[in-house]
Design a protein around this motif. Sequence first.
Motif, PDB file in Angstrom:
ATOM      1  N   SER A 100       0.826  -1.205   0.000  1.00  0.00           N
ATOM      2  CA  SER A 100       0.000   0.000   0.000  1.00  0.00           C
ATOM      3  C   SER A 100       0.858   1.252   0.000  1.00  0.00           C
ATOM      4  O   SER A 100       0.587   2.217  -0.733  1.00  0.00           O
ATOM      5  N   ALA A 101       1.909   1.243   0.835  1.00  0.00           N
ATOM      6  CA  ALA A 101       2.812   2.399   0.899  1.00  0.00           C
ATOM      7  C   ALA A 101       3.533   2.603  -0.432  1.00  0.00           C
ATOM      8  O   ALA A 101       3.672   3.737  -0.912  1.00  0.00           O
ATOM      9  N   LEU A 102       3.988   1.522  -1.044  1.00  0.00           N
ATOM     10  CA  LEU A 102       4.703   1.625  -2.317  1.00  0.00           C
ATOM     11  C   LEU A 102       3.797   2.187  -3.413  1.00  0.00           C
ATOM     12  O   LEU A 102       4.217   3.039  -4.208  1.00  0.00           O
ATOM     13  N   CYS A 103       2.541   1.739  -3.468  1.00  0.00           N
ATOM     14  CA  CYS A 103       1.593   2.255  -4.468  1.00  0.00           C
ATOM     15  C   CYS A 103       1.333   3.743  -4.268  1.00  0.00           C
ATOM     16  O   CYS A 103       1.278   4.516  -5.235  1.00  0.00           O
ATOM     17  N   ALA A 104       1.175   4.151  -3.023  1.00  0.00           N
ATOM     18  CA  ALA A 104       0.852   5.553  -2.741  1.00  0.00           C
ATOM     19  C   ALA A 104       1.999   6.487  -3.093  1.00  0.00           C
ATOM     20  O   ALA A 104       1.772   7.639  -3.476  1.00  0.00           O
ATOM     21  N   LEU A 105       3.225   5.998  -2.991  1.00  0.00           N
ATOM     22  CA  LEU A 105       4.402   6.849  -3.218  1.00  0.00           C
ATOM     23  C   LEU A 105       5.028   6.657  -4.591  1.00  0.00           C
ATOM     24  O   LEU A 105       6.012   7.337  -4.916  1.00  0.00           O
ATOM     25  N   ALA A 106       4.486   5.771  -5.419  1.00  0.00           N
ATOM     26  CA  ALA A 106       5.110   5.406  -6.698  1.00  0.00           C
ATOM     27  C   ALA A 106       5.315   6.626  -7.601  1.00  0.00           C
ATOM     28  O   ALA A 106       4.349   7.336  -7.909  1.00  0.00           O
ATOM     29  N   PRO A 107       6.569   6.859  -8.076  1.00  0.00           N
ATOM     30  CA  PRO A 107       6.832   8.001  -8.966  1.00  0.00           C
ATOM     31  C   PRO A 107       6.643   7.668 -10.449  1.00  0.00           C
ATOM     32  O   PRO A 107       6.759   8.543 -11.293  1.00  0.00           O
ATOM     33  N   SER A 108       6.379   6.391 -10.744  1.00  0.00           N
ATOM     34  CA  SER A 108       6.244   5.977 -12.147  1.00  0.00           C
ATOM     35  C   SER A 108       5.262   4.819 -12.241  1.00  0.00           C
ATOM     36  O   SER A 108       4.926   4.179 -11.236  1.00  0.00           O
ATOM     37  N   VAL A 109       4.832   4.557 -13.471  1.00  0.00           N
ATOM     38  CA  VAL A 109       3.917   3.443 -13.699  1.00  0.00           C
ATOM     39  C   VAL A 109       4.582   2.119 -13.332  1.00  0.00           C
ATOM     40  O   VAL A 109       3.951   1.225 -12.745  1.00  0.00           O
ATOM     41  N   ALA A 110       5.859   1.969 -13.663  1.00  0.00           N
ATOM     42  CA  ALA A 110       6.568   0.716 -13.383  1.00  0.00           C
ATOM     43  C   ALA A 110       6.572   0.406 -11.888  1.00  0.00           C
ATOM     44  O   ALA A 110       6.303  -0.727 -11.467  1.00  0.00           O
ATOM     45  N   LEU A 111       6.871   1.429 -11.069  1.00  0.00           N
ATOM     46  CA  LEU A 111       6.889   1.196  -9.617  1.00  0.00           C
ATOM     47  C   LEU A 111       5.484   1.017  -9.065  1.00  0.00           C
ATOM     48  O   LEU A 111       5.288   0.288  -8.091  1.00  0.00           O
ATOM     49  N   LEU A 112       4.514   1.676  -9.689  1.00  0.00           N
ATOM     50  CA  LEU A 112       3.130   1.467  -9.276  1.00  0.00           C
ATOM     51  C   LEU A 112       2.716   0.021  -9.516  1.00  0.00           C
ATOM     52  O   LEU A 112       2.104  -0.617  -8.648  1.00  0.00           O
ATOM     53  N   ILE A 113       3.073  -0.507 -10.678  1.00  0.00           N
ATOM     54  CA  ILE A 113       2.774  -1.921 -10.962  1.00  0.00           C
ATOM     55  C   ILE A 113       3.509  -2.816  -9.984  1.00  0.00           C
ATOM     56  O   ILE A 113       2.966  -3.818  -9.500  1.00  0.00           O
ATOM     57  N   GLY A 114       4.776  -2.452  -9.649  1.00  0.00           N
ATOM     58  CA  GLY A 114       5.528  -3.224  -8.662  1.00  0.00           C
ATOM     59  C   GLY A 114       4.834  -3.262  -7.311  1.00  0.00           C
ATOM     60  O   GLY A 114       4.759  -4.303  -6.653  1.00  0.00           O
ATOM     61  N   GLY A 115       4.302  -2.091  -6.887  1.00  0.00           N
ATOM     62  CA  GLY A 115       3.552  -2.043  -5.632  1.00  0.00           C
ATOM     63  C   GLY A 115       2.304  -2.894  -5.690  1.00  0.00           C
ATOM     64  O   GLY A 115       1.935  -3.553  -4.708  1.00  0.00           O
ATOM     65  N   ARG A 116       1.648  -2.898  -6.848  1.00  0.00           N
ATOM     66  CA  ARG A 116       0.465  -3.733  -7.030  1.00  0.00           C
ATOM     67  C   ARG A 116       0.814  -5.219  -6.950  1.00  0.00           C
ATOM     68  O   ARG A 116       0.036  -6.025  -6.444  1.00  0.00           O
ATOM     69  N   VAL A 117       2.000  -5.575  -7.427  1.00  0.00           N
ATOM     70  CA  VAL A 117       2.437  -6.971  -7.347  1.00  0.00           C
ATOM     71  C   VAL A 117       2.646  -7.370  -5.886  1.00  0.00           C
ATOM     72  O   VAL A 117       2.248  -8.466  -5.462  1.00  0.00           O
ATOM     73  N   VAL A 118       3.265  -6.466  -5.093  1.00  0.00           N
ATOM     74  CA  VAL A 118       3.458  -6.756  -3.662  1.00  0.00           C
ATOM     75  C   VAL A 118       2.105  -6.908  -2.964  1.00  0.00           C
ATOM     76  O   VAL A 118       1.902  -7.825  -2.160  1.00  0.00           O
ATOM     77  N   LEU A 119       1.175  -6.009  -3.261  1.00  0.00           N
ATOM     78  CA  LEU A 119      -0.180  -6.148  -2.718  1.00  0.00           C
ATOM     79  C   LEU A 119      -0.788  -7.491  -3.123  1.00  0.00           C
ATOM     80  O   LEU A 119      -1.464  -8.142  -2.325  1.00  0.00           O
ATOM     81  N   GLY A 120      -0.539  -7.868  -4.367  1.00  0.00           N
ATOM     82  CA  GLY A 120      -1.048  -9.145  -4.846  1.00  0.00           C
ATOM     83  C   GLY A 120      -0.487 -10.317  -4.070  1.00  0.00           C
ATOM     84  O   GLY A 120      -1.209 -11.271  -3.743  1.00  0.00           O
ATOM     85  N   LEU A 121       0.798 -10.272  -3.776  1.00  0.00           N
ATOM     86  CA  LEU A 121       1.396 -11.337  -2.956  1.00  0.00           C
ATOM     87  C   LEU A 121       0.659 -11.458  -1.620  1.00  0.00           C
ATOM     88  O   LEU A 121       0.349 -12.565  -1.168  1.00  0.00           O
ATOM     89  N   ALA A 122       0.391 -10.307  -1.003  1.00  0.00           N
ATOM     90  CA  ALA A 122      -0.316 -10.308   0.281  1.00  0.00           C
ATOM     91  C   ALA A 122      -1.698 -10.922   0.145  1.00  0.00           C
ATOM     92  O   ALA A 122      -2.117 -11.763   0.951  1.00  0.00           O
ATOM     93  N   ILE A 123      -2.411 -10.509  -0.893  1.00  0.00           N
ATOM     94  CA  ILE A 123      -3.783 -10.967  -1.059  1.00  0.00           C
ATOM     95  C   ILE A 123      -3.831 -12.421  -1.501  1.00  0.00           C
ATOM     96  O   ILE A 123      -4.710 -13.186  -1.083  1.00  0.00           O
ATOM     97  N   GLY A 124      -2.870 -12.844  -2.321  1.00  0.00           N
ATOM     98  CA  GLY A 124      -2.812 -14.248  -2.728  1.00  0.00           C
ATOM     99  C   GLY A 124      -2.594 -15.171  -1.545  1.00  0.00           C
ATOM    100  O   GLY A 124      -3.248 -16.215  -1.418  1.00  0.00           O
ATOM    101  N   VAL A 125      -1.678 -14.774  -0.664  1.00  0.00           N
ATOM    102  CA  VAL A 125      -1.427 -15.562   0.548  1.00  0.00           C
ATOM    103  C   VAL A 125      -2.666 -15.572   1.441  1.00  0.00           C
ATOM    104  O   VAL A 125      -3.081 -16.620   1.954  1.00  0.00           O
ATOM    105  N   ALA A 126      -3.263 -14.398   1.629  1.00  0.00           N
ATOM    106  CA  ALA A 126      -4.422 -14.299   2.519  1.00  0.00           C
ATOM    107  C   ALA A 126      -5.637 -15.030   1.958  1.00  0.00           C
ATOM    108  O   ALA A 126      -6.373 -15.687   2.705  1.00  0.00           O
ATOM    109  N   SER A 127      -5.859 -14.908   0.647  1.00  0.00           N
ATOM    110  CA  SER A 127      -7.042 -15.555   0.059  1.00  0.00           C
ATOM    111  C   SER A 127      -6.906 -17.071   0.058  1.00  0.00           C
ATOM    112  O   SER A 127      -7.904 -17.789   0.039  1.00  0.00           O
ATOM    113  N   PHE A 128      -5.674 -17.569   0.101  1.00  0.00           N
ATOM    114  CA  PHE A 128      -5.439 -19.008   0.271  1.00  0.00           C
ATOM    115  C   PHE A 128      -5.658 -19.414   1.725  1.00  0.00           C
ATOM    116  O   PHE A 128      -6.331 -20.399   2.024  1.00  0.00           O
TER     117      PHE A 128
END
Length: 466
Positions: A100-128
């Motif tokens: 969440s912090a990485l997405c909010a502070l992302a200076p570029s689309v690439a880092l925003l996507i990277g933050g979304r991937v980290v969020l995805g890791l969290a949600i993938g683990v939790a949804s399992f």
Amino acid sequence: MSDVGVVQSIPRVSLNGRSALVATLAAVAGLMFGLDLGVISGALKFIGIEFQVNDFGKECIVSGMMVGAALGALFGGRLSYVLGRKKLLIISALLFISGSALCALAPSVALLIGGRVVLGLAIGVASFTAPLYISEIAHQQHRGALISVYQLMITVGILVAFISDALLAYSGSWRWMLGIVGIPGVLFLIGVLFLPDSPRWLVLRGRHDEAFDVLHGLRGNDAHARDEIVEIREQLAQSDGGYTLFKKNPNFRRAVYLGVALQAIQQFTGINVVMYYAPHIFEMAGFGTSAALWGTVIVGLVNELSTFIAIGYVDRWGRRPMLIAGFVMMALGMFTVGMLLYFGTGDSDLARYAAVAMLLCFIVGFAFSAGPLVWILCSEVQPIKGRDFGIACSTFTNWGTNMIVGLTFLSLLTAMGNAQTFWLYALLNLVFIFVTMKFVPETRGVSLEQIERNLMAGKPLNRIGL
């Protein structure tokens, strides 16, 4: 003997307050899931303006989360077996806060996507992990309702995200939209620290005394706790587990394939077409930007309220009837929205509001059926020694197909047309009715161990709950 007869022959067990509290704390994982599903729909337009992103770039931003979630689900099975369900929920909370912090502070689309991937890791683990954990701590007579609380939390998260988006949209503050969702992650982390370990995981690791103490606290009864421990140990007498069991045992493979199919079905209903692109759909129907965002809030509210139908009735009406009813409603909703888009809403308020009504019909159908019931069934049909592997496969499928939906919707609208895209999803929902009738079992009121015995005895999939 029918499944109804079996359920009626079992004395009713009241819901233990500690079991309900533990299940609810674990289900808060769904709140994080829902927040991130919902928040991107309102933020996407403003991200596109700031970074000059085209439709494909927007699809990549939406789908970055699904890439991470698929990876989180893929590795979650092994980690859950080694570390336990509780520790994995702690890890998911830490990842969610960081992403969440990485997405909010992302200076570029690439880092925003990277933050979304980290969020995805969290949600993938939790949804399992969360539905698995709840299924393992819940009594069989309340299992469906308690796992449905996980889906309820998803809908609460989506609604909160939609409201936040609508309020912040006036200033275009997309970074606040993405960053504010880290707050529930902190609260979830604190709550998980107080959860007990899963009693079935403790038995699996040979920690029988600890498992008994946990079950005694959850059931409030020595006899019930001892009976469950005995039943779990009997099921663990089988030597093989995980991938080895998958290779050797065709009955286990049937359960894995069923779980995979159910999760694919959940996504191909078209639910995340609505959740990710709801403002876009409302604009297609002729609403302005502000009205589209507040219309999305209504979608979230209806989604949340309709989930209470599942919580109240899944352990009374059963899984199969509710699934079939939901697919009928979803097919009707998607087909009618397609018809209205085909003929055009023009300046007709009646046509625009009819489109909203049928979209909400779709949401209601999903919220009391495929939304919660797929998670319930996937946590019920896997045998204990293959549960981590089986649920990892099905959850990975959920996020893989979720990614396909997120990556293709805008492109489908361009290639096929608005109406034809909605008709495609209507047709898929009709197909899912027949799949449910042919393969999906009725599991209400049946212990996980009894379902496993029926599966391993070779009963047809649609009868393993009898």
